[in-house]
Motif scaffolding. Structure first.
Motif, PDB file in Angstrom:
ATOM      1  N   ALA A 143       0.824  -1.205   0.000  1.00 34.15           N
ATOM      2  CA  ALA A 143       0.000   0.000   0.000  1.00 34.15           C
ATOM      3  C   ALA A 143       0.862   1.260   0.000  1.00 34.15           C
ATOM      4  N   THR A 144       2.045   1.189   0.567  1.00 34.43           N
ATOM      5  CA  THR A 144       2.917   2.365   0.619  1.00 34.43           C
ATOM      6  C   THR A 144       4.060   2.305  -0.392  1.00 34.43           C
ATOM      7  N   PHE A 145       4.173   1.194  -1.111  1.00 31.69           N
ATOM      8  CA  PHE A 145       5.242   1.062  -2.101  1.00 31.69           C
ATOM      9  C   PHE A 145       4.927   1.941  -3.314  1.00 31.69           C
ATOM     10  N   LEU A 146       5.921   2.599  -3.832  1.00 34.11           N
ATOM     11  CA  LEU A 146       5.755   3.510  -4.973  1.00 34.11           C
ATOM     12  C   LEU A 146       5.740   2.724  -6.282  1.00 34.11           C
ATOM     13  N   LEU A 147       4.711   1.905  -6.456  1.00 30.89           N
ATOM     14  CA  LEU A 147       4.629   0.983  -7.581  1.00 30.89           C
ATOM     15  C   LEU A 147       4.599   1.701  -8.927  1.00 30.89           C
ATOM     16  N   GLU A 148       3.799   2.738  -9.050  1.00 32.34           N
ATOM     17  CA  GLU A 148       3.706   3.437 -10.334  1.00 32.34           C
ATOM     18  C   GLU A 148       5.028   4.084 -10.717  1.00 32.34           C
ATOM     19  N   GLU A 149       5.698   4.727  -9.760  1.00 34.82           N
ATOM     20  CA  GLU A 149       7.004   5.332 -10.043  1.00 34.82           C
ATOM     21  C   GLU A 149       8.019   4.248 -10.393  1.00 34.82           C
ATOM     22  N   GLN A 198      10.357   1.289 -17.239  1.00 38.28           N
ATOM     23  CA  GLN A 198      10.038   1.474 -18.659  1.00 38.28           C
ATOM     24  C   GLN A 198      11.040   2.391 -19.361  1.00 38.28           C
ATOM     25  N   GLN A 199      11.799   3.162 -18.603  1.00 45.09           N
ATOM     26  CA  GLN A 199      12.768   4.092 -19.176  1.00 45.09           C
ATOM     27  C   GLN A 199      14.149   3.475 -19.394  1.00 45.09           C
ATOM     28  N   LEU A 200      14.378   2.276 -18.882  1.00 45.98           N
ATOM     29  CA  LEU A 200      15.681   1.632 -19.063  1.00 45.98           C
ATOM     30  C   LEU A 200      15.947   1.362 -20.536  1.00 45.98           C
ATOM     31  N   THR A 201      17.208   1.502 -20.925  1.00 38.98           N
ATOM     32  CA  THR A 201      17.602   1.154 -22.287  1.00 38.98           C
ATOM     33  C   THR A 201      18.443  -0.115 -22.234  1.00 38.98           C
TER      34      THR A 201
END
Length: 109
Positions: free
Chosen positions: A25-31, A37-40
């Motif tokens: 509930a407190t984990f920043l899942l969306e971030e 998704q930004q990793l190359t």
């Protein structure tokens, strides 16, 4: 943002908890997911190790986001990935990668 910065931010968020735990509930899942998704690709081996270690506990799930960690780490050659797994913590991501590597090698024989 480069992979080193992204991985550092993911480490700051911390390892993924089990989806059944109140910690989710407190984990920043969306971030966390947005950063993944930004990793190359391909990743540096050290980055792959960090990602594997950020996975949820073994035999648990974290809303399937652990699969993004698996796919990112699997951008490395299999031989290199085997070496990294020897250093990795016991996480669900490690377990999934080990299973996938075993399956891919058994299908070659």
């Amino acid at each position: 943002m480069d992979n080193t910065t992204i991985v550092a931010r993911l480490q700051k968020i911390g390892p993924m908890p089990d989806s059944d735990m109140s910690e989710m509930a407190t984990f920043l899942l969306e971030e966390f997911d947005h950063l993944l998704q930004q990793l190359t690709k391909p990743l540096e081996p050290a980055h792959a190790l960090v990602l594997i270690n950020l996975g949820p506990p073994p035999d648990t799930s974290a809303y399937e986001v652990e699969w993004a960690l698996v796919h990112a780490a699997e951008s490395l050659p299999a031989e290199e990935l085997y070496g990294i797994l020897l250093l990795a913590n016991n996480t669900e991501v490690k377990r999934l990668i080990e299973t996938r590597l075993k399956n891919s090698y058994s299908s070659l024989t």
